[in-house]
Design an enzyme around this catalytic site. Sequence first.
Site, mmCIF file in Angstrom:
data_model
loop_
_atom_site.group_PDB
_atom_site.id
_atom_site.type_symbol
_atom_site.label_atom_id
_atom_site.label_comp_id
_atom_site.label_asym_id
_atom_site.label_seq_id
_atom_site.Cartn_x
_atom_site.Cartn_y
_atom_site.Cartn_z
ATOM 1 N N GLU A 50 39.918 40.025 12.015
ATOM 2 C CA GLU A 50 38.800 40.694 11.122
ATOM 3 C C GLU A 50 38.804 42.272 11.229
ATOM 4 O O GLU A 50 38.730 42.729 10.361
ATOM 5 C CB GLU A 50 37.624 40.210 11.184
ATOM 6 C CG GLU A 50 37.364 38.698 10.722
ATOM 7 C CD GLU A 50 37.186 38.592 8.996
ATOM 8 O OE1 GLU A 50 37.430 39.805 8.386
ATOM 9 O OE2 GLU A 50 37.315 37.527 8.603
ATOM 10 N N ASN A 61 35.274 45.294 -0.480
ATOM 11 C CA ASN A 61 35.836 44.392 -1.275
ATOM 12 C C ASN A 61 36.041 44.643 -2.730
ATOM 13 O O ASN A 61 35.309 45.435 -3.287
ATOM 14 C CB ASN A 61 35.024 42.975 -0.871
ATOM 15 C CG ASN A 61 34.808 42.609 0.511
ATOM 16 O OD1 ASN A 61 35.993 42.788 1.233
ATOM 17 N ND2 ASN A 61 33.776 42.568 0.959
ATOM 18 N N ASP A 63 34.758 42.994 -5.157
ATOM 19 C CA ASP A 63 33.621 42.548 -5.473
ATOM 20 C C ASP A 63 32.584 43.695 -5.543
ATOM 21 O O ASP A 63 31.260 43.595 -6.148
ATOM 22 C CB ASP A 63 33.063 41.482 -5.381
ATOM 23 C CG ASP A 63 32.633 41.338 -3.954
ATOM 24 O OD1 ASP A 63 32.349 42.238 -3.254
ATOM 25 O OD2 ASP A 63 31.785 40.291 -3.395
ATOM 26 N N SER A 65 31.367 44.805 -2.814
ATOM 27 C CA SER A 65 30.390 44.636 -1.488
ATOM 28 C C SER A 65 31.430 45.046 -0.504
ATOM 29 O O SER A 65 32.579 45.385 -0.442
ATOM 30 C CB SER A 65 30.324 43.277 -1.114
ATOM 31 O OG SER A 65 31.394 42.258 -1.099
ATOM 32 N N ASP A 67 32.279 45.014 4.042
ATOM 33 C CA ASP A 67 32.270 44.123 5.225
ATOM 34 C C ASP A 67 32.025 45.206 6.380
ATOM 35 O O ASP A 67 32.874 46.216 6.698
ATOM 36 C CB ASP A 67 33.546 43.559 5.439
ATOM 37 C CG ASP A 67 33.683 42.259 4.467
ATOM 38 O OD1 ASP A 67 32.853 41.857 3.874
ATOM 39 O OD2 ASP A 67 34.951 42.097 4.110
ATOM 40 N N ASN A 74 29.423 40.780 5.838
ATOM 41 C CA ASN A 74 29.507 41.358 4.511
ATOM 42 C C ASN A 74 27.781 41.456 3.931
ATOM 43 O O ASN A 74 27.038 40.678 4.204
ATOM 44 C CB ASN A 74 29.984 40.135 3.385
ATOM 45 C CG ASN A 74 30.022 40.471 1.962
ATOM 46 O OD1 ASN A 74 29.168 40.305 1.183
ATOM 47 N ND2 ASN A 74 31.015 41.136 1.782
#
Length: 142
Positions: A50, A61, A63, A65, A67, A74
């Site tokens: 990750e 991301n 969308d 959002s 992380d 998120n």
Amino acid sequence: MKALVFLLLLVVVTAKQYDRCDLARAMKANGMAGYRGISLANWVCLAKHESGYNTQAINHNSDGSTDYGIFQINNRWWCNNGKFHSANGCKISCSQLLTDNISQAAECAKIIVRQQGITAWVAWRKYCRGRDVSSYVAGCGV
Ligand SMILES: *[C@@H]1O[C@H](CO)[C@@H](O)[C@H](O)[C@H]1NC(C)=O
């Protein structure tokens, strides 16, 4: 210009790049070993894929959002960055997921596991699930 160089250096040295075994020990100290049946090796594997063990990893991301941190948590669901509307399931500011002390990130990861299971993490599904992950804690004495 000197000031800019200094600031850049400051950012570099503040970012905590964990050593694999140091991270395994920190996770253990925060009660992650065997949490909900998830071995330390699986947690370390997850963090490797990750964030590359970097507490300051931030990724955006498609969308909209973002992380955050060692577990790439998120902001749509788990933390609040003050800009993006968040369910804020961990009731924390996203910046608290970027600190050298992984204590708050660990507590948030546990909440995610309780609600969604380890499969919530794409990198775990892709790189750790069903694999021999023992090498992630090999030689760490944990
Ligand atoms: C990390 O933070 C927690 C509280 O968030 C605190 O209890 C703990 O002592 C801290 N650990 C270190 C090593 O500073």
